[in-house]
Scaffold this motif. Structure first.
Motif, short mmCIF file in Angstrom:
data_model
loop_
_atom_site.label_atom_id
_atom_site.label_comp_id
_atom_site.label_asym_id
_atom_site.label_seq_id
_atom_site.Cartn_x
_atom_site.Cartn_y
_atom_site.Cartn_z
N ARG A 49 35.40 38.75 41.34
CA ARG A 49 34.20 38.26 40.71
C ARG A 49 34.69 36.78 40.66
O ARG A 49 35.88 36.66 40.48
N GLN A 52 37.83 35.32 38.22
CA GLN A 52 38.29 36.63 37.61
C GLN A 52 39.29 36.97 38.48
O GLN A 52 39.39 36.88 39.73
N GLU A 74 25.78 43.44 40.28
CA GLU A 74 26.92 42.29 40.43
C GLU A 74 26.26 40.88 40.36
O GLU A 74 25.18 40.73 40.79
N GLU A 75 26.90 39.98 39.81
CA GLU A 75 26.75 38.63 39.70
C GLU A 75 26.80 37.87 41.20
O GLU A 75 27.20 38.67 42.08
N ALA A 78 30.29 37.72 44.01
CA ALA A 78 31.07 38.86 44.07
C ALA A 78 31.36 39.58 45.27
O ALA A 78 30.56 39.50 45.79
#
Length: 636
Positions: A49, A52, A74-75, A78
């Motif tokens: 991500r 991260q 998911e955003e 990603a």
């Protein structure tokens, strides 16, 4: 109807096996096409991500196809990816490295027979100029800064792959059949567990997972016997092999092209031969060593500029290709060698190993249900070391062109099957004739209108009170005359098109299909033989030249700062002079140097005596004009 051919899997398999390619590898290749199910079972699934740390979703040994294609929210940004190799065992790596070193030593001493392993040919840097070597040096240094696959990963991958094959040796391709625009397209997808081009064969990159593909384009001949199976009705016409990121006309060859080597099986069926690049797995039609160029995204503007300048150099100035030190190559692209020698394992009908194929379609779960990467994601900004996506998707999750547009991928979207070509020609002729009829009618109407305007203008030109009307008529006459001139030119062009189509139709009726390589603009050819004295010394000079220049520049800046330009020019000249001597190109170098110095001298003289040159040129032009005009008077 276009799309996937609705045949039973058994029938599809029969067609695919009828034309399946023979794939020949280079000695020293460690990875060969396998089935993806075993690869998935060996992998772990991760997600990266934005901003991260990577997160493990499914650990190694627990991953299945069902878990791989499970929907996940998911955003944006990603990245899902597989990880084939976990951190390798240091002791196992040391043992493997020691075994390889002992084998190499025994081969050198003649104590061990069998596969002699890979031996690099002439160094790639010895085949190109200093500009390409400088860009290559920058690329090599960039590996220290950007994401890349760890160096010991290739060894660990080779060990894992060996264990997988020891348990169940299998060589697999995934076959797909598509019907589009009258063509029947047979796609053969090959999945390699690892691409070790950089670490194994001095290439561009290493990455986990590698998808490659070959296409055979068939037409369906009119069958007299309707009971004939599809494979007996198909006639192969074109072959295209995936080679790095290239696409278009240059990828394909006609089936009857001598460059398309074929193997005849025991049933008399022909199978095309692919020569695969060592480590890169790019495919070629002929065995050999291919000097490839890789273009970096941030250098694209310079690449385009140099390409245009080279075009002007050779077309406008009409200079022969032989004057270029490396014709066809751009100094802002990075040179690499693809070793497609074909002297290693051969897979296919009647070869060292046979294929164990599987069917691939829009309904294959792992192909359409997983949009992530098929290997490690290392955040390489130019994507060279990142794993690829699957056969359906690109890394950006968009559909691959080779999947959704296999005809356009090889430049065949503009080419009809031979059985339909005459019908297409006749349809095009009918379309042009209709256009010609419309143009002729328009010309007839506008010609009559123009004549009327002309007569009326003649009547108005001596009527002062109608001056405004007269000027409007004259403007309309000028506009209409230009339109008529344009349409008459268009009509003549359409007539020429009709004649060209008719001539082409006659040639086809006579069996003349035209030059088989007319569509190829930049053919990929193996590097020619590199025969020169003291080749090893020349390669050594090519390998150290850029490093010597960098060190020499530092020494000049530190100790001889006032003579940097002179010293650098002298150092470059010395290296080029020495290399030219080893290459037996000293005469060519001296001629080029003489021409260069003469050009520079001419520029210096031009700027030094600019106004004197202008005065002399004007005087000569005046004398020439006077002489020409006097000759005209005397000649009357």
């Amino acid at each position: 109807m276009d799309g996937t051919i609705p045949l039973e899997p058994i029938s599809q398999m029969a067609v695919l096996r009828r034309f399946e390619p023979v794939v020949r590898f280079t000695r020293g290749e460690r990875f060969f096409p396998i089935d993806v199910e075993r690869y998935i079972q060996q992998c772990s699934l991760w997600v990266q991500r934005p901003g991260q740390a990577p997160q493990l979703l499914v650990p190694q040994g627990a991953l299945t196809v069902e878990k791989l294609i499970q929907p996940r929210q998911e955003e944006f940004g990603a990245v899902y990816y597989l990880r084939f190799i976990e951190p390798p065992d240091i002791l196992e790596l040391a043992q493997y490295t020691l075994r390889q070193a002992v084998k190499s030593l025994r081969r050198i001493q003649g104590m061990e027979k069998g596969d002699a392993g890979f031996r690099a040919g002439v160094g790639r840097l010895a085949r190109v100029g200093y500009g390409s070597r400088l860009v290559d040096a920058l690329f090599s240094l960039s590996l220290l800064l950007r994401g890349r696959v760890p160096g010991d990963t290739a060894i660990a991958a080779a060990l894992t792959y060996q264990r997988m094959q020891a348990q169940h040796e299998q060589y697999c391709y995934y076959g797909r059949m598509v019907r589009e625009n009258g063509w029947v397209i047979l796609q053969y997808w090959f999945f390699y567990p690892f691409n070790n081009w950089r670490s194994g064969f001095f290439g561009v990159n290493d990455h986990e997972g590698d998808w490659e593909m070959a296409c055979i384009y068939c037409s369906e001949s009119p069958a007299v016997d309707p009971n004939l199976s599809l494979e007996d009705r198909l006639v192969p016409r074109w072959v295209a092999y995936a080679s790095h990121d290239f696409h278009g006309d240059d990828l394909r060859r006609r089936w009857d092209d001598p460059e398309v080597e074929k193997v005849i099986d025991y049933q008399g069926h022909a199978h095309p031969v692919m020569y695969v690049g060592a480590g890169s797995h790019a495919a070629y039609f002929r065995r050999g060593e291919y000097l490839s160029e890789i273009e970096l995204p941030f250098l694209s503007p310079l690449v385009k500029l140099v390409d245009r300048l080279q075009g002007v150099w050779h077309k406008v100035l009409r200079l022969p290709e032989g004057l270029s030190s490396s014709p066809g190559f751009n100094v802002f692209r990075i040179p690499f060698v693809d070793y497609a020698r074909g002297d290693g394992l051969s897979i296919g009908p009647g070869q060292d190993r046979e294929w164990q194929p599987q069917i691939l379609s829009e309904h294959t779960p792992w192909a359409v249900g997983y949009r992530g990467l098929w290997g490690l994601y290392v955040k390489d900004p130019i994507a060279g070391e990142n794993a690829p996506a699957g056969p359906v998707y690109n890394r950006d999750r968009k559909i691959r062109r080779s999947w959704c547009d296999p005809l356009g991928w090889a430049g065949l979207d503009k080419v009809p099957p031979p059985e339909q070509t005459l019908a297409v020609i006749e349809a095009q002729q009918a379309h042009i004739r209709n256009d010609c009829t419309e143009i002729e009618q328009w010309i007839k109407e506008k010609s009559a209108e123009l004549q009327g305007l002309g007569v009326e203008a003649l009547a108005l030109q001596h009527e002062p009170h109608l001056e405004a009307v007269y000027r409007d008529h004259m403007q309309r006459i000028a506009t209409l005359s230009a339109e008529l001139r344009e349409q008459r030119q268009r009509l003549a062009t359409e007539a020429a098109r009709l004649e060209a189509l008719e001539r082409y139709r006659e040639r086809l009726l006579q069996g003349d299909r035209g030059p088989m390589r007319a569509h190829i603009h930049h053919p990929q050819q193996p590097s020619s033989g590199y025969d020169q004295p003291l080749a090893i010394i020349s390669e050594l000079i090519a390998a150290i030249s850029i490093g010597v220049l960098m060190i020499g520049l530092v020494l000049l800046l530190v100790f001889f700062r006032h003579y940097v330009l002179f010293g650098l020019a002298a150092l470059v000249g010395l290296l080029i002079f020495i290399e030219a001597g080893f290459r037996r190109q000293l005469t060519h170098f001296i001629n080029s140097l003489t021409l260069g110095l003469a050009f520079i001298s001419a520029l210096v003289l031009f700027f030094r005596f600019f106004w004197q040159i202008v005065i002399v040129a004007v005087l000569m032009a005046g004398v020439y004009l006077i002489w020409g005009n006097v000759r005209e008077i005397l000649g009357r």
